[in-house]
Write a protein that holds these residues in place. Structure first.
Motif, PDB file in Angstrom:
ATOM      1  N   ALA A 209      -4.119  -3.778   8.201  1.00  0.00           N
ATOM      2  CA  ALA A 209      -3.647  -4.336   9.466  1.00  0.00           C
ATOM      3  C   ALA A 209      -4.240  -3.544  10.618  1.00  0.00           C
ATOM      4  O   ALA A 209      -4.700  -2.417  10.449  1.00  0.00           O
ATOM      5  CB  ALA A 209      -2.117  -4.289   9.531  1.00  0.00           C
ATOM      6  N   GLY A 210      -4.234  -4.162  11.784  1.00  0.00           N
ATOM      7  CA  GLY A 210      -4.766  -3.514  12.970  1.00  0.00           C
ATOM      8  C   GLY A 210      -6.070  -4.138  13.399  1.00  0.00           C
ATOM      9  O   GLY A 210      -6.519  -5.171  12.878  1.00  0.00           O
ATOM     10  N   THR A 211      -6.704  -3.501  14.370  1.00  0.00           N
ATOM     11  CA  THR A 211      -7.970  -4.021  14.873  1.00  0.00           C
ATOM     12  C   THR A 211      -9.080  -3.788  13.858  1.00  0.00           C
ATOM     13  O   THR A 211      -8.920  -3.052  12.876  1.00  0.00           O
ATOM     14  CB  THR A 211      -8.322  -3.351  16.201  1.00  0.00           C
ATOM     15  N   ILE A 212     -10.223  -4.427  14.126  1.00  0.00           N
ATOM     16  CA  ILE A 212     -11.368  -4.262  13.228  1.00  0.00           C
ATOM     17  C   ILE A 212     -11.812  -2.807  13.191  1.00  0.00           C
ATOM     18  O   ILE A 212     -12.143  -2.264  12.121  1.00  0.00           O
ATOM     19  CB  ILE A 212     -12.512  -5.193  13.678  1.00  0.00           C
ATOM     20  N   SER A 213     -11.827  -2.163  14.334  1.00  0.00           N
ATOM     21  CA  SER A 213     -12.219  -0.748  14.362  1.00  0.00           C
ATOM     22  C   SER A 213     -11.250   0.095  13.550  1.00  0.00           C
ATOM     23  O   SER A 213     -11.668   0.994  12.803  1.00  0.00           O
ATOM     24  CB  SER A 213     -12.276  -0.249  15.809  1.00  0.00           C
ATOM     25  N   GLN A 214      -9.953  -0.210  13.671  1.00  0.00           N
ATOM     26  CA  GLN A 214      -8.974   0.537  12.892  1.00  0.00           C
ATOM     27  C   GLN A 214      -9.147   0.291  11.401  1.00  0.00           C
ATOM     28  O   GLN A 214      -9.024   1.208  10.578  1.00  0.00           O
ATOM     29  CB  GLN A 214      -7.561   0.159  13.341  1.00  0.00           C
ATOM     30  N   ARG A 215      -9.429  -0.969  11.049  1.00  0.00           N
ATOM     31  CA  ARG A 215      -9.644  -1.260   9.626  1.00  0.00           C
ATOM     32  C   ARG A 215     -10.891  -0.560   9.098  1.00  0.00           C
ATOM     33  O   ARG A 215     -10.908  -0.046   7.968  1.00  0.00           O
ATOM     34  CB  ARG A 215      -9.768  -2.769   9.428  1.00  0.00           C
ATOM     35  N   MET A 216     -11.973  -0.553   9.896  1.00  0.00           N
ATOM     36  CA  MET A 216     -13.199   0.123   9.450  1.00  0.00           C
ATOM     37  C   MET A 216     -12.961   1.616   9.311  1.00  0.00           C
ATOM     38  O   MET A 216     -13.434   2.233   8.346  1.00  0.00           O
ATOM     39  CB  MET A 216     -14.327  -0.163  10.439  1.00  0.00           C
ATOM     40  N   ASP A 217     -12.239   2.192  10.245  1.00  0.00           N
ATOM     41  CA  ASP A 217     -11.933   3.622  10.127  1.00  0.00           C
ATOM     42  C   ASP A 217     -11.080   3.891   8.891  1.00  0.00           C
ATOM     43  O   ASP A 217     -11.295   4.887   8.179  1.00  0.00           O
ATOM     44  CB  ASP A 217     -11.200   4.095  11.385  1.00  0.00           C
ATOM     45  N   ALA A 336     -17.510   0.755  -4.319  1.00  0.00           N
ATOM     46  CA  ALA A 336     -18.556  -0.254  -4.089  1.00  0.00           C
ATOM     47  C   ALA A 336     -18.009  -1.443  -3.289  1.00  0.00           C
ATOM     48  O   ALA A 336     -18.670  -1.981  -2.404  1.00  0.00           O
ATOM     49  CB  ALA A 336     -19.116  -0.710  -5.429  1.00  0.00           C
ATOM     50  N   GLN A 337     -16.747  -1.833  -3.588  1.00  0.00           N
ATOM     51  CA  GLN A 337     -16.141  -2.956  -2.865  1.00  0.00           C
ATOM     52  C   GLN A 337     -15.930  -2.615  -1.378  1.00  0.00           C
ATOM     53  O   GLN A 337     -16.266  -3.412  -0.503  1.00  0.00           O
ATOM     54  CB  GLN A 337     -14.811  -3.316  -3.514  1.00  0.00           C
ATOM     55  N   LEU A 338     -15.371  -1.451  -1.122  1.00  0.00           N
ATOM     56  CA  LEU A 338     -15.159  -1.049   0.268  1.00  0.00           C
ATOM     57  C   LEU A 338     -16.469  -0.909   1.019  1.00  0.00           C
ATOM     58  O   LEU A 338     -16.591  -1.302   2.187  1.00  0.00           O
ATOM     59  CB  LEU A 338     -14.390   0.279   0.314  1.00  0.00           C
ATOM     60  N   GLN A 339     -17.471  -0.347   0.344  1.00  0.00           N
ATOM     61  CA  GLN A 339     -18.772  -0.191   0.984  1.00  0.00           C
ATOM     62  C   GLN A 339     -19.384  -1.546   1.301  1.00  0.00           C
ATOM     63  O   GLN A 339     -19.999  -1.742   2.364  1.00  0.00           O
ATOM     64  CB  GLN A 339     -19.704   0.629   0.078  1.00  0.00           C
ATOM     65  N   ALA A 340     -19.185  -2.502   0.395  1.00  0.00           N
ATOM     66  CA  ALA A 340     -19.709  -3.847   0.657  1.00  0.00           C
ATOM     67  C   ALA A 340     -18.995  -4.486   1.846  1.00  0.00           C
ATOM     68  O   ALA A 340     -19.636  -5.133   2.699  1.00  0.00           O
ATOM     69  CB  ALA A 340     -19.549  -4.708  -0.596  1.00  0.00           C
ATOM     70  N   ASP A 341     -17.645  -4.301   1.916  1.00  0.00           N
ATOM     71  CA  ASP A 341     -16.906  -4.841   3.065  1.00  0.00           C
ATOM     72  C   ASP A 341     -17.349  -4.195   4.367  1.00  0.00           C
ATOM     73  O   ASP A 341     -17.499  -4.866   5.397  1.00  0.00           O
ATOM     74  CB  ASP A 341     -15.403  -4.624   2.867  1.00  0.00           C
ATOM     75  N   LEU A 342     -17.574  -2.879   4.325  1.00  0.00           N
ATOM     76  CA  LEU A 342     -18.052  -2.204   5.518  1.00  0.00           C
ATOM     77  C   LEU A 342     -19.425  -2.718   5.939  1.00  0.00           C
ATOM     78  O   LEU A 342     -19.685  -2.928   7.138  1.00  0.00           O
ATOM     79  CB  LEU A 342     -18.111  -0.688   5.278  1.00  0.00           C
ATOM     80  N   ASN A 343     -20.279  -2.907   4.971  1.00  0.00           N
ATOM     81  CA  ASN A 343     -21.616  -3.426   5.294  1.00  0.00           C
ATOM     82  C   ASN A 343     -21.521  -4.825   5.899  1.00  0.00           C
ATOM     83  O   ASN A 343     -22.239  -5.165   6.848  1.00  0.00           O
ATOM     84  CB  ASN A 343     -22.488  -3.449   4.034  1.00  0.00           C
TER      85      ASN A 343
END
Length: 506
Positions: A209-217, A336-343
């Protein structure tokens, strides 16, 4: 000292010789002064004292302090003499009979404001109200009644403002807050709709939850945690692999003489070397490995038949190795999943650089509106509760300690004192005029003063000799003078008596 005494006697003689002029001036001044005093209208003052108790346990419980209650009381007291309230006084008393239009009402309001006093005592809950009526067009009784009516009307208005003013203010405040809450509610709905549309457009990009920046962090932080866990899991797996390599899969058979077979002994020695951390290139390990290989070839089928049962330690270590390998695999998959989402999100930001800022703006606007909306709701409930406490529970106790008095004597002017003052002023004016005339005339009351004036010695002076008829005439004139002087004093006393009689019959 003797010369000063002689001068005083000369001065008094000059005034006495012109006593009729002094008496005439005194009569004239007194008559004019008493006429002026009689034209001053009587002012009748009515007073009252009220007590307003603002202390309430219930008010303290809901946060209404004594200072706030006293401020409300001061506000009502200060606005008691407003034009609106004074117009109520004019129309609610006998003053309404003396007005014929708005101009008369405005004049009466101005006059009332000058003759009404509202004062707080040392105890701020004690309030004194006084009003004076001095209308020359009205009788003394009418002025007294109007003064009492004005004070009583002010008490009624004061009580009404304290009891019903809170209801009006509460109703107006609640209406304003309801209007603001309705507006903020619509804005909040619109902001929430925009947030939902944005979330649907970018749904599934990143969990949480939260903003995209918060989710990426949060995703980056989770990857860092996974890296640390992965290093630990890999280290544990490597240690488990080394331990498994040094543990035989089966227990060796037993020799005929009761001892272990040569192959089992060689394998045990090789396992001990590996357990001590020796590598495969170590000379002793190489020699032991060759010995084991030779014994296996020599043993053949007989050696295999002589093999023992499966080793329980080997099976346990094998199970733990599989668990460590599964943990490493799960962590690697999650990373790998988180890295793919970040990419993917990074690619979205590159393609649409305003996505993150748009979401932050939407969330910020929504949070601000939500805060304002919640505060307005809390304020409305607090105002409603305070209004109920002030108006419904009778928290304000209003008592009239001294009702509006009906004056029986004029408060102003102090006519007896003014009459005496005019008498003294008239006598002083007569003496002053007689003294001034004596100074202006070119006569010499004594031989010494004549000698000083002409600079020639005076041989003597002749005293006036009065005949018997002249003495009798002087006595008669003295009686007339005494009678005229006494008449002036008697007239003053008569006017004072008449004033007290009028006060008693007012």
């Amino acid at each position: 000292m003797a010369g000063l005494y002689d001068e005083l006697l000369v001065l008094l003689h000059g005034i006495w010789s012109r006593r009729w002029i002094a008496l005439a001036v005194a009569w004239g001044v007194c008559m004019l002064g008493w006429l002026g005093v009689s034209l001053i209208p009587n002012g009748y003052e009515s007073k009252a004292r009220v007590y307003v108790n603002t202390q309430s346990l219930l008010e303290d419980k809901i946060g209404i302090t004594q200072v706030q209650s006293q401020q409300d009381l001061d506000r009502v007291r200060q606005t008691l003499l407003s034009a609106e309230n004074l117009e109520k006084v004019v129309r609610g008393t006998d003053l309404a009979q003396t007005i014929s239009g708005p101009r008369d009402v405005a004049g009466k309001i101005t006059t009332l404001r000058e003759h009404i006093t509202v004062l707080a005592q040392a105890d701020p809950s004690m309030i004194d109200i006084s009003a004076t009526s001095a209308d020359s067009g009205l009788s003394d009784g009418a002025n007294a009644r109007i003064a009492q009516q004005v004070v009583q009307k002010l008490i009624d208005i004061f009580q009404e403002e304290n009891l019903t003013g809170g209801r009006t203010e509460t109703r107006q405040s609640l209406a304003f807050l309801d209007q603001q809450i309705a507006g903020r509610g619509k804005q909040l709905e619109a902001a929430d709709k925009r947030r939902v549309e944005f979330a649907q457009r970018y749904a599934g990009v990143l969990p949480g939850a939260g903003t995209i920046s918060q989710r990426m962090d949060a995703a980056r932080l989770e990857i860092n945690n996974i890296d640390a866990q992965l290093v630990q899991a890999q280290s544990a797996l490597s240690a488990m692999n080394g331990q498994l390599a040094g543990t035989p899969a089966t227990l060796p058979g037993v020799a005929v003489g009761g001892g272990a077979s040569p192959l089992a002994q060689a394998q045990a020695e090789l396992a001990g070397m590996r357990a001590r951390g020796w590598t495969a290139s170590h000379p002793d390990v190489i020699a032991a490995q060759r010995q084991v290989d030779n014994l296996r070839r020599q043993g053949g089928a007989s050696g295999a038949a002589a093999a023992g049962t499966p080793n329980p330690a080997y099976l346990s270590i094998k199970s733990m190795q599989a668990e460590r390998a599964a943990t490493v695999q799960a962590l690697s998959t999650r990373k790998a999943q988180l890295q793919a989402d970040l990419n993917t999100m990074t690619a979205h930001q590159i393609d649409e650089p305003g996505v993150a800022s748009e979401q932050e703006k939407l969330d910020r606007d929504y949070a601000a509106l939500q805060t304002q909306y919640d505060k307005l709701l809390a304020d409305r409930e607090e105002i409603r509760l305070r209004g109920d406490v002030k108006t419904e529970t009778g928290a304000v106790q209003f008592s009239v300690l001294q009702p509006a008095s009906l004056p029986t004597a004029p408060a102003a002017p102090n006519r007896p004192l003014l009459l005496l003052g005019v008498l003294i002023l008239g006598i002083g004016a007569g003496i002053g005029v007689a003294f001034a005339i004596g100074q202006l005339k070119g006569t010499f009351p004594t031989a010494a003063r004549l000698e000083r004036a002409v600079g020639i010695p005076v041989a003597g002076s002749i005293t006036q000799v009065a005949s018997t008829a002249q003495v009798a005439l002087d006595k008669q004139r003295m009686k007339w003078f005494a009678g005229a002087s006494g008449g002036l004093a008697a007239l003053c006393l008569l006017l004072i008596v008449v004033e007290f009689i009028q006060r008693g019959t007012a």
